[in-house]
Enzyme design. Structure first.
Site, PDB file in Angstrom:
ATOM      1  N   CYS A  43       0.849  -0.986  -0.014  1.00 38.45           N
ATOM      2  CA  CYS A  43       0.030   0.101  -0.036  1.00 38.45           C
ATOM      3  C   CYS A  43       0.869   1.335  -0.025  1.00 38.45           C
ATOM      4  O   CYS A  43       1.745   1.416   0.799  1.00 38.45           O
ATOM      5  CB  CYS A  43      -0.960  -0.006   1.215  1.00 38.45           C
ATOM      6  SG  CYS A  43      -1.663   1.740   1.557  1.00 38.45           S
ATOM      7  N   TYR A  54      -8.809   0.162  -5.295  1.00 36.57           N
ATOM      8  CA  TYR A  54      -8.418  -0.905  -5.359  1.00 36.57           C
ATOM      9  C   TYR A  54      -8.309  -1.643  -6.596  1.00 36.57           C
ATOM     10  O   TYR A  54      -7.889  -2.773  -6.665  1.00 36.57           O
ATOM     11  CB  TYR A  54      -9.457  -1.763  -4.329  1.00 36.57           C
ATOM     12  CG  TYR A  54      -8.914  -1.182  -2.962  1.00 36.57           C
ATOM     13  CD1 TYR A  54      -8.941  -0.035  -2.372  1.00 36.57           C
ATOM     14  CD2 TYR A  54      -8.796  -2.361  -1.984  1.00 36.57           C
ATOM     15  CE1 TYR A  54      -8.454   0.374  -1.116  1.00 36.57           C
ATOM     16  CE2 TYR A  54      -8.402  -2.022  -0.529  1.00 36.57           C
ATOM     17  CZ  TYR A  54      -8.393  -0.740  -0.386  1.00 36.57           C
ATOM     18  OH  TYR A  54      -8.328  -0.501   1.014  1.00 36.57           O
ATOM     19  N   GLU A 101      -6.378  -5.340   4.047  1.00 33.82           N
ATOM     20  CA  GLU A 101      -6.487  -3.983   3.396  1.00 33.82           C
ATOM     21  C   GLU A 101      -7.601  -4.393   2.294  1.00 33.82           C
ATOM     22  O   GLU A 101      -8.663  -3.609   2.156  1.00 33.82           O
ATOM     23  CB  GLU A 101      -5.581  -3.297   2.973  1.00 33.82           C
ATOM     24  CG  GLU A 101      -5.528  -1.977   3.668  1.00 33.82           C
ATOM     25  CD  GLU A 101      -4.479  -1.203   2.924  1.00 33.82           C
ATOM     26  OE1 GLU A 101      -3.808  -1.452   1.654  1.00 33.82           O
ATOM     27  OE2 GLU A 101      -3.811  -0.239   3.487  1.00 33.82           O
ATOM     28  N   CYS A 150      -3.511   7.517  -1.749  1.00 28.15           N
ATOM     29  CA  CYS A 150      -4.803   7.671  -2.375  1.00 28.15           C
ATOM     30  C   CYS A 150      -6.095   8.089  -1.403  1.00 28.15           C
ATOM     31  O   CYS A 150      -7.012   8.612  -2.071  1.00 28.15           O
ATOM     32  CB  CYS A 150      -5.033   6.209  -2.855  1.00 28.15           C
ATOM     33  SG  CYS A 150      -3.979   5.287  -3.547  1.00 28.15           S
ATOM     34  N   THR A 188      -4.017   4.801   7.141  1.00 25.63           N
ATOM     35  CA  THR A 188      -3.144   4.580   6.433  1.00 25.63           C
ATOM     36  C   THR A 188      -2.248   5.573   6.208  1.00 25.63           C
ATOM     37  O   THR A 188      -2.801   6.917   5.659  1.00 25.63           O
ATOM     38  CB  THR A 188      -3.725   4.134   5.071  1.00 25.63           C
ATOM     39  OG1 THR A 188      -4.649   2.779   5.362  1.00 25.63           O
ATOM     40  CG2 THR A 188      -2.586   3.664   4.081  1.00 25.63           C
ATOM     41  N   HIS A 198     -12.680   5.262  -3.328  1.00 26.46           N
ATOM     42  CA  HIS A 198     -11.633   4.434  -2.880  1.00 26.46           C
ATOM     43  C   HIS A 198     -11.922   2.988  -3.272  1.00 26.46           C
ATOM     44  O   HIS A 198     -10.855   2.126  -3.461  1.00 26.46           O
ATOM     45  CB  HIS A 198     -11.322   4.510  -1.295  1.00 26.46           C
ATOM     46  CG  HIS A 198     -10.210   4.352  -0.757  1.00 26.46           C
ATOM     47  ND1 HIS A 198      -8.948   4.947  -1.287  1.00 26.46           N
ATOM     48  CD2 HIS A 198      -9.660   3.382   0.118  1.00 26.46           C
ATOM     49  CE1 HIS A 198      -7.928   4.514  -0.669  1.00 26.46           C
ATOM     50  NE2 HIS A 198      -8.390   3.412   0.113  1.00 26.46           N
ATOM     51  N   GLU A 231      -0.015   1.781   9.299  1.00 29.50           N
ATOM     52  CA  GLU A 231      -1.517   2.032   9.987  1.00 29.50           C
ATOM     53  C   GLU A 231      -1.389   2.700  11.249  1.00 29.50           C
ATOM     54  O   GLU A 231      -0.735   2.102  11.902  1.00 29.50           O
ATOM     55  CB  GLU A 231      -2.459   0.725   9.745  1.00 29.50           C
ATOM     56  CG  GLU A 231      -2.193  -0.026   8.812  1.00 29.50           C
ATOM     57  CD  GLU A 231      -3.510   0.670   7.512  1.00 29.50           C
ATOM     58  OE1 GLU A 231      -4.142   1.761   7.843  1.00 29.50           O
ATOM     59  OE2 GLU A 231      -3.006   0.440   6.435  1.00 29.50           O
ATOM     60  N   CYS A 236      -4.474  -0.153  -7.300  1.00 27.96           N
ATOM     61  CA  CYS A 236      -3.371  -0.792  -6.409  1.00 27.96           C
ATOM     62  C   CYS A 236      -3.247  -2.276  -6.128  1.00 27.96           C
ATOM     63  O   CYS A 236      -2.125  -2.541  -6.093  1.00 27.96           O
ATOM     64  CB  CYS A 236      -3.601   0.168  -5.071  1.00 27.96           C
ATOM     65  SG  CYS A 236      -4.730  -0.602  -4.095  1.00 27.96           S
TER      66      CYS A 236
HETATM   67 FE1  SF4 Z   1      -3.205   1.898  -0.077  1.00 27.52          FE
HETATM   68 FE2  SF4 Z   1      -4.474   0.979  -2.216  1.00 27.52          FE
HETATM   69 FE3  SF4 Z   1      -5.767   2.496  -0.568  1.00 27.52          FE
HETATM   70 FE4  SF4 Z   1      -4.111   3.396  -2.015  1.00 27.52          FE
HETATM   71  S1  SF4 Z   1      -6.162   2.491  -2.751  1.00 27.52           S
HETATM   72  S2  SF4 Z   1      -4.054   4.141  -0.008  1.00 27.52           S
HETATM   73  S3  SF4 Z   1      -2.478   1.961  -2.138  1.00 27.52           S
HETATM   74  S4  SF4 Z   1      -5.044   0.476  -0.151  1.00 27.52           S
HETATM   75 FE    FE Z   2      -6.368   1.124   2.052  1.00 29.92          FE
END
Ligand code: SF4
Ligand code: FE
Length: 481
Positions: A99, A295, A446, A103, A190, A291, A256, A298
Site C-alpha cells: 500500500c 483498489y 486491506e 490515495c 493508512t 476508494h 496504519e 493498487c
Molecule cells: Fe493503499 Fe490501495 Fe488505499 Fe492506495 S488505494 S491507500 S494503495 S489500499
Molecule cells: Fe487502504
C-alpha cells in the site's frame, strides 16, 4: 515548487510528532526501522513523478491553477482522468508491492469537491470555496494528504448519540466564532505519519439530531491535541532484525496509525462540513466509491508482483513447465486482470457532477471492491500452493550464514543448476510475507476491510442495482402487465 522530489518530500515530514510505538514516544520517526519502509514507499511516488516515462500517468494539469501537479492531488476533470488514476495506481503497486498510502486523501478530496458544492447550493454556505483554497495549497506544495473516516464506533448496535461514551464517534465538543473543537479517534489511518495533512470525514450517514457528528475538516497531522499510536502488523519486528531478507519486501511497506483527537481546534477556514447531516451519507458514499475504484488499480499492481514472484520460484524449482503449474499461474492472472477490468470499467462509466468534476460509476466501483475482498486471497492461496511447504518452514537467514549449519543448509537448499540460493531465499521470504506476514496486511486484510468491509459493498450493490428495471425487462419480453 509544485512537484517535490523524493528528498524534498522526506525533508518536509521530518518533525517531532506525538507518536507512540511499543509504549514509548518515538523520536525521529523517519529513522525507525519499522517506519522507514513506509516512507520509502511514499518517496517512490515522488520519484516516479520525476521520471519522464511515467509522467503521463503521474502528473496532471490543475483545473484550479493551470499548474502541473502530481496526479495524487488532482480533481478528476474527465473519464480519461478516472482511467489514468487506476492505471497510475497499478503502476505504483507494481513498483512497491504494498500500500502506497497516498490515495486516501486523494479520494477524500474528490468526494468533498462535489459534496461541498452541493451543500453550498442547498444551504448558502461557502464550503466549496474554502475547500478549493485549501486544496490549491495542497497542489502547489505537492503535499501528501491522508483521509480519515473510520471511528472507533463503541457499541456497533447503537447510533453515535446513544453511545455511553459520545467520543466513540468523532464529534464537535465546542464552537466559537473562529472555529470548532473536535474529540474522538480515527483508526486504521493508512500513512498518517508520512502525511502533511489529513481530511477528516464522518464515518456513516447521519440523521437530524446527530449534527455534532456531521463534521468534515482539514488538519495538519501533528496539530495540537493529536496523539498517534503506531499499529502493529504481523512479523513487523523482523524489520528490526539484522538480516533484512527476513522481511520479504525489505524496501517498502505500509503503515496504519491509531489517531486520537484530544480536543483539537480547527479554524473555520479548514472546516468543510459543520452539522449538515443530510450530506454526511453522500460524503461517506462518494469517498468510499472513489476508494473502491482505487483498489482496482493498487491491488492489481501488487498482484502483478506476486504473480511474477510465483512464476520465478517455479522456475527456480524446475517445475515451470508442469501443466498444472502453468494453469494455476493462468488462474492467478485471470483473477488479477478481472480486478483491473473492474477498476477500468467503473472509471470508463464515470460521469460529471454539477460541481464539474468527474466521478466513477458507483455500482461498478462497489462490484470492483467486492471482488477485491476475495480474489487476492485466492491469488495468495495459489501462490502458497505453487511455492510449496517451504513457505513456512524456511530456517532463518542467520542459520544460512552460520559457519556450523550454513554450508549444510546451502547444500540442501540448492535447486536447479545456476540458481542462486540467496535469490531463492529472498523470493521465498517475499512470498511468505506477502501471503501471511507483514505484507499480507496490505494485500489481504486491506483488500477485505479497506474502503469498507464486504457487507458495505453489498448494501451499495443492492441500492444501485435497480431490480425494478430488471423485472420490467422480463415483463416486456413475456408480455406481463
Ligand atoms: Fe493503499 Fe490501495 Fe488505499 Fe492506495 S488505494 S491507500 S494503495 S489500499
Ligand atoms: Fe487502504
Amino acid at each position: 515548487m509544485t512537484i517535490k522530489t523524493p528528498e524534498e518530500y522526506e525533508a518536509s515530514i521530518k518533525k517531532d510528532i506525538n507518536l507512540y510505538m511499543f509504549g514509548e514516544r518515538v523520536k525521529e520517526f523517519w529513522k525507525h526501522p519499522i517506519i522507514k519502509p513506509s516512507i520509502n514507499t511514499v518517496k517512490k511516488i515522488y520519484e516516479l513523478a520525476q521520471i519522464p516515462e511515467y509522467q503521463h500517468l503521474m502528473l496532471a494539469k490543475s483545473h484550479l491553477t493551470g499548474n502541473t501537479i502530481n496526479r495524487f492531488t488532482h480533481i478528476h476533470q474527465s473519464v480519461e482522468d478516472l482511467i489514468k488514476k487506476v492505471q497510475m495506481q497499478r503502476l505504483v503497486g507494481q513498483k512497491v508491492a504494498c500500500c502506497f498510502q497516498r490515495c486516501v486523501g486523494f479520494d477524500a478530496a474528490n468526494a468533498l469537491y462535489s459534496v461541498t458544492y452541493e451543500m453550498d447550493k442547498e444551504f448558502n454556505t461557502n464550503y466549496h470555496e474554502r475547500f478549493k483554497n485549501y486544496w490549491i495549497e495542497v497542489q502547489n506544495q505537492d503535499l501528501m494528504v491522508d483521509g480519515a473516516m473510520t471511528d472507533t464506533k463503541g457499541d456497533r448496535g447503537k447510533r453515535p448519540s446513544a453511545q455511553t461514551d459520545p467520543d466513540q464517534f468523532l464529534h464537535i465538543v465546542d464552537e466559537s466564532d473562529d472555529g470548532i473543537v473536535v474529540r474522538g479517534a480515527k483508526v486504521h489511518q493508512t500513512g498518517w505519519v508520512n502525511s502533511h495533512r489529513a481530511i477528516i470525514m464522518p464515518t456513516l450517514s447521519l440523521r437530524p439530531g446527530e449534527e455534532e457528528y456531521a463534521v468534515s475538516f482539514g488538519v495538519d497531522i501533528d496539530a495540537k491535541g493529536i496523539i498517534m499510536i503506531y499499529g502493529r502488523q504481523a512479523s513487523d519486528t523482523r524489520k528490526m532484525e539484522q538480516n533484512k531478507f527476513e522481511v520479504g519486501n525489505y524496501k517498502y511497506g505500509g503503515q496504519e496509525i491509531f489517531v486520537i483527537f484530544d480536543d483539537v481546534f480547527i479554524p473555520n477556514e479548514d472546516v468543510f462540513m459543520r452539522g449538515e447531516v443530510k450530506f454526511a451519507g453522500d460524503l461517506v458514499n462518494r469517498f468510499a466509491g472513489f476508494h473502491r475504484q482505487s483498489y482496482g488499480g493498487c491491488k492489481v499492481g501488487v498482484g502483478d508482483v506476486l504473480i511474477g514472484a510465483t512464476a520465478l520460484i517455479t522456475e527456480y524449482h524446475g517445475v515451470n513447465n508442469t501443466s498444472h503449474i502453468k494453469d494455476k499461474l493462468v488462474e492467478m492472472i485471470h483473477l488479477n486482470e478481472s480486478l483491473y477490468c473492474c477498476g477500468i470499467a467503473c472509471s470508463s462509466e464515470g460521469f460529471q457532477r454539477d460541481a464539474g468534476n468527474y466521478e466513477m460509476d458507483m455500482l461498478l466501483a462497489n462490484v470492483c471492491k467486492q471482488n477485491v475482498t476475495r480474489f487476492p486471497y485466492e491469488i495468495a492461496r495459489l501462490a502458497d500452493d505453487l511455492v510449496g511447504g517451504i513457505i513456512c518452514t524456511l530456517p532463518s537467514e542467520t542459520d544460512l550464514k552460520s559457519e556450523e549449519v550454513g554450508p549444510l543448509l546451502k547444500k540442501y537448499l540448492a535447486t536447479c543448476e545456476g540458481i542462486s540460493i540467496e535469490n531463492r531465499y529472498k523470493l521465498l521470504r517475499f512470498i511468505e510475507n506477502l501471503s501471511m506476514g507483514v505484507a499480507a496486511v496490505s494485500y489481504k486484510v486491506e483488500s477485505m476491510h479497506g474502503a469498507g468491509s464486504p457487507q458495505a459493498q453489498r448494501i451499495m450493490i443492492a441500492r444501485q442495482a435497480n431490480l425494478e428495471k430488471k423485472k420490467q425487462l422480463i415483463k416486456d419480453i413475456l408480455d406481463i402487465e
